[in-house]
Design a protein around this motif. Sequence first.
Motif, short mmCIF file in Angstrom:
data_model
loop_
_atom_site.label_atom_id
_atom_site.label_comp_id
_atom_site.label_asym_id
_atom_site.label_seq_id
_atom_site.Cartn_x
_atom_site.Cartn_y
_atom_site.Cartn_z
N GLU A 1 4.76 -1.17 -2.08
CA GLU A 1 3.80 -2.22 -1.75
C GLU A 1 2.91 -2.61 -2.92
O GLU A 1 2.31 -3.68 -2.91
N TRP B 1 10.45 0.34 -5.50
CA TRP B 1 9.85 -0.95 -5.17
C TRP B 1 8.97 -0.76 -3.94
O TRP B 1 9.43 -0.80 -2.82
N ALA C 1 13.58 -9.75 -0.12
CA ALA C 1 12.34 -9.96 -0.86
C ALA C 1 12.65 -10.24 -2.32
O ALA C 1 13.75 -9.97 -2.81
N ARG D 1 8.20 -0.45 2.80
CA ARG D 1 8.09 -1.62 1.92
C ARG D 1 8.04 -1.15 0.47
O ARG D 1 7.15 -0.40 0.10
N TYR D 2 8.99 -1.62 -0.39
CA TYR D 2 10.06 -2.55 -0.09
C TYR D 2 11.38 -1.94 -0.52
O TYR D 2 12.32 -2.64 -0.87
N THR E 1 5.12 -8.88 -4.43
CA THR E 1 6.38 -9.17 -3.76
C THR E 1 6.25 -10.40 -2.87
O THR E 1 5.23 -10.58 -2.20
N LYS F 1 12.62 -12.32 -12.83
CA LYS F 1 12.25 -12.04 -11.45
C LYS F 1 13.47 -11.44 -10.75
O LYS F 1 14.61 -11.78 -11.04
N GLU G 1 15.49 -10.16 -7.13
CA GLU G 1 15.66 -10.35 -5.69
C GLU G 1 16.53 -9.23 -5.12
O GLU G 1 17.43 -8.74 -5.78
N THR H 1 7.93 -12.34 0.35
CA THR H 1 8.83 -12.10 1.49
C THR H 1 8.87 -13.27 2.46
O THR H 1 9.48 -13.16 3.51
N THR I 1 10.49 -10.32 -6.36
CA THR I 1 9.26 -10.01 -7.08
C THR I 1 8.61 -11.30 -7.58
O THR I 1 9.31 -12.27 -7.90
#
Length: 285
Positions: free
Chosen positions: A247, A245, A81, A273-274, A251, A205, A207, A253, A83
Motif C-alpha cells: 500500500e 507491491w 492495478a 494490497r497489492y 497505485t 510505469k 501494470e 486501481t 503504478t
Amino acid sequence: MARWFAATGLVAGLAVAAPAISARSRLPECAPGPKSTRPPAGPAGPKTPGACRAAGRILESGVRLKRPAAFTPSGYHHLGAGTSGEWSGVSGRFSIVDGSVRPQTYDFVAGRFMAKRDMGRGRISWLEAGWAETGWATPGRQHIYTFNTNTNVWQFYDQYTVRPGDQVWLDVNSDANSVWRAWLWWNNRWNLLTTQKLPIGTTAKIEQYVEVHVDASKPTQIDVPKVTVDNVQLRPAGGGPARYWREDVATLTGTEAGQQQRRGGFCLDWLTRYDTWTAGDCTPS
C-alpha cells in the motif's frame, strides 16, 4: 487502456519470430524440460545462474494490437492495478485458468505484467508478458506470450506447455541500457522470452492485470474462473533489491474503493494490497 484490432478478419498465419537484438543469443538455449518444482531463488537477469533463452519455435500472430490513450471501451475489462510512479521491473506468479473464449473470434483472456511509457501524441510504448487464451491462436489452449510495440504482434511460446491449474512465475525488467527483457521461470531456471530495446528508458510505469476482451462483433458473456496473482514485487528505479507491491507504493486501481472491485460482471478481490489478489467471475453472494 484499450486495444484495437488492425486485422479485418481473423488471420491464422503464424511466423517464426527472430530475436529482437543480438544480445539475446549470448545466453545458452534452454534445454527442453518440465515445469518448475520450486519458486525462483532470486530475480531474473542475464547473469542469474542457470539463465537461458527460449529455444524452439516462437510464433507471431497476425492479429496486431495497439493501445491508444483512452478509457476501456465496451468489450474490454481490466482487473488489477498500475503504478503511478516508475520502476525498473516487476515479477510475480499467475495461476492459469480456462476461460470460455470462442474459437474464430477476437475474444481473449490474459494474465500479464506490463512496463509502459506514454510517449505523447497518442503513442504508448510497452512490453508485456504473461499467459493468454485467445480465439485466434490454437483456440482452447493457454499460451505463454509476450507483446511489444517494436513489432506490435503477439508472440506465443508453445514449447512451454501450460494448462488450467498451473502457476507460472514471470519477470519483466530493464538494464542500464534501456533494454527490457521478459522472463519465464521454467525447469527451475529463468528462461528469457524476449529482449527489446524500447524507447522508454530504464524505468517505466508498471501494470499487473487480468484482462478480458469480448469480440465486439459477437457480443457474449465470457466466463473466467478465478485467477490468483501473488508474490508481486517491484524493482526500484534507483536500483537495490526488489520489494513487495504494498500500500505504500503509489497505485492506481480505478474509482472503486474497498477490498472488492467489480468490472463488467467480473470481480477483483485484494487479499493483500497489492501483491496478492484474485480476479474473475463474481461469486454469487
